[in-house]
Design a protein around this motif. Sequence first.
Motif, short mmCIF file in Angstrom:
data_model
loop_
_atom_site.label_atom_id
_atom_site.label_comp_id
_atom_site.label_asym_id
_atom_site.label_seq_id
_atom_site.Cartn_x
_atom_site.Cartn_y
_atom_site.Cartn_z
N ARG A 181 0.83 -1.21 0.00
CA ARG A 181 0.00 0.00 0.00
C ARG A 181 0.86 1.26 0.00
N LYS A 182 0.32 2.29 -0.64
CA LYS A 182 1.01 3.57 -0.67
C LYS A 182 0.26 4.52 0.27
N TYR A 183 1.00 5.37 0.98
CA TYR A 183 0.34 6.25 1.95
C TYR A 183 -0.45 7.35 1.23
N PRO A 184 -1.75 7.52 1.56
CA PRO A 184 -2.57 8.52 0.85
C PRO A 184 -2.14 9.94 1.19
N ARG A 185 -2.01 10.79 0.16
CA ARG A 185 -1.59 12.17 0.41
C ARG A 185 -2.37 13.24 -0.37
N ASP A 186 -2.84 12.92 -1.59
CA ASP A 186 -3.43 13.98 -2.42
C ASP A 186 -4.89 14.22 -2.05
N PHE A 187 -5.29 15.48 -2.19
CA PHE A 187 -6.62 15.82 -1.70
C PHE A 187 -7.66 15.75 -2.82
N ILE A 188 -8.89 15.35 -2.45
CA ILE A 188 -10.01 15.35 -3.41
C ILE A 188 -10.96 16.46 -2.97
N GLN A 189 -11.27 17.35 -3.90
CA GLN A 189 -12.15 18.48 -3.56
C GLN A 189 -13.61 18.10 -3.78
N THR A 190 -14.43 18.23 -2.73
CA THR A 190 -15.85 17.88 -2.87
C THR A 190 -16.68 19.13 -3.15
N GLY A 191 -16.07 20.32 -2.97
CA GLY A 191 -16.84 21.55 -3.17
C GLY A 191 -17.73 21.89 -1.99
N TYR B 46 -19.31 -12.21 12.73
CA TYR B 46 -18.25 -11.85 11.77
C TYR B 46 -18.55 -10.54 11.06
N LEU B 47 -19.46 -9.72 11.64
CA LEU B 47 -19.82 -8.45 10.98
C LEU B 47 -18.58 -7.56 10.78
N TYR B 48 -17.71 -7.55 11.80
CA TYR B 48 -16.49 -6.71 11.71
C TYR B 48 -15.64 -7.12 10.52
N SER B 49 -15.33 -8.41 10.42
CA SER B 49 -14.44 -8.84 9.33
C SER B 49 -15.14 -8.73 7.98
N ASP B 50 -16.47 -8.88 7.98
CA ASP B 50 -17.20 -8.74 6.72
C ASP B 50 -17.15 -7.29 6.21
N LEU B 51 -17.37 -6.34 7.14
CA LEU B 51 -17.28 -4.93 6.74
C LEU B 51 -15.86 -4.58 6.32
N ALA B 52 -14.88 -5.14 7.06
CA ALA B 52 -13.48 -4.87 6.71
C ALA B 52 -13.17 -5.39 5.30
N SER B 53 -13.78 -6.52 4.92
CA SER B 53 -13.51 -7.08 3.58
C SER B 53 -14.02 -6.13 2.48
N LEU B 54 -14.99 -5.26 2.82
CA LEU B 54 -15.42 -4.23 1.85
C LEU B 54 -14.52 -3.01 1.94
N TYR B 55 -14.43 -2.43 3.16
CA TYR B 55 -13.74 -1.15 3.31
C TYR B 55 -12.27 -1.22 2.92
N GLU B 56 -11.62 -2.35 3.25
CA GLU B 56 -10.18 -2.43 3.02
C GLU B 56 -9.81 -2.58 1.55
N ARG B 57 -10.82 -2.65 0.68
CA ARG B 57 -10.50 -2.72 -0.74
C ARG B 57 -10.18 -1.33 -1.30
N ALA B 58 -10.38 -0.31 -0.49
CA ALA B 58 -9.98 1.05 -0.90
C ALA B 58 -8.48 1.21 -0.66
N GLY B 59 -7.87 2.12 -1.39
CA GLY B 59 -6.44 2.39 -1.15
C GLY B 59 -5.67 2.61 -2.44
N MET B 60 -4.34 2.66 -2.30
CA MET B 60 -3.46 2.86 -3.45
C MET B 60 -2.31 1.87 -3.35
N LEU B 61 -1.73 1.54 -4.50
CA LEU B 61 -0.60 0.61 -4.51
C LEU B 61 0.68 1.36 -4.90
N LYS B 62 1.80 0.92 -4.31
CA LYS B 62 3.07 1.60 -4.58
C LYS B 62 3.52 1.46 -6.03
N ASP B 63 3.31 0.25 -6.60
CA ASP B 63 3.94 -0.02 -7.89
C ASP B 63 3.06 0.28 -9.10
N ARG B 64 1.87 0.84 -8.87
CA ARG B 64 1.05 1.18 -10.04
C ARG B 64 0.17 2.39 -9.76
#
Length: 347
Positions: free
Chosen positions: A13-23, A169-187
């Motif tokens: 994972r790459k550390y998130p830094r850039d901002f998204i403007q919602t207006g 298993y509600l916690y791990s089930d929600l984590a399986s959705l939320y943790e799919r967000a993010g950025m990768l270092k090599d792409r």
Amino acid sequence: FNINGRPINPVARKYPRDFIQTGISSIDGLMTLIRGQKLPIFSGSGMPHNELASQIIRQAKLGDGSTEDFAIIFAAIGVKHDDADFFRKSLIDANAMDRVVMFINYANDPIAERVNTPRCALTAAEYLAFEENMEILVVMTDITSYCEALREISSAKEEVPSRKGYPGYLYSDLASLYERAGMLKDRPGSITLIPILTMPNDDTTHPIPDLTGFITEGQIVLSRELFQSNIYPPINILPSLSRLMKDGIGEGYTRADHPDVANQLFSSYSKVQEVRSLSQIIGEEDLTEIDRKYMEFGRAFEGRFIAQGPYENRDINTTLDLAWEILRILPKDSLTRLDPKLIEEKY
């Protein structure tokens, strides 16, 4: 495609830094959305979270100077037909359909489909982000109906229930959705996620908001009190936060004075709450001069900074200039969170 997705290796994972403007001033100024972040909206029944979601979808854009392709994936989970029509119509009217992918699961659709809707949306997001190198914002509403579908399936399978009848298993089930967000270092490419959930009885300790708060990097909390005062969007800034904001704002990202201004607004607004409690006891006339200034600041802050029209799109400079305008209501010596150089330059 396997809609369950492949888990991202934390090391990749790459550390998130850039901002998204919602207006939207209160979000951009005080709980800034960062590319690759998971930032949920905690709402309650009857509150305008659908209007807020459609405003974010219409207005969201990458920070100035970025050239990447940006698209939005919208997943409506267990929504009523008129809500789905509202989203469709508001996106068509705003000419935003050419950059939006929609997944809609109606309230009368089978619950097996409901459990798969967010997974299909995230699979499309992963394809666009990591195969087509796009920057993707995923907006989901309503996670509560997803969790209720999960509870229904779990009780049909006669599994042992946990808090309030939700599966253990509600916690791990929600984590399986939320943790799919993010950025990768090599792409290139990123997935930013805004899940929206309605809290039963506005209760933040309910299992769904409680577990969501553990997994995500902050939250945007809507306030029924502001909503009843006719303030849109009714964002309650004191319990809201973005844990990644500090690394994606300031010089080179938004504007050099942004971190100080945000700190000062939080600090002054929390003082407003104390003064309001006091004024309910002794009356506003008997407050000290400085306390009356805080009351005035509170009204201006809610009426001009937090409140904005559903079609009003403020860029980050407009938001910060407006913040300065409202901070000028307070005397210089009470602006303790601002750098003296900034006060000299802007006050």
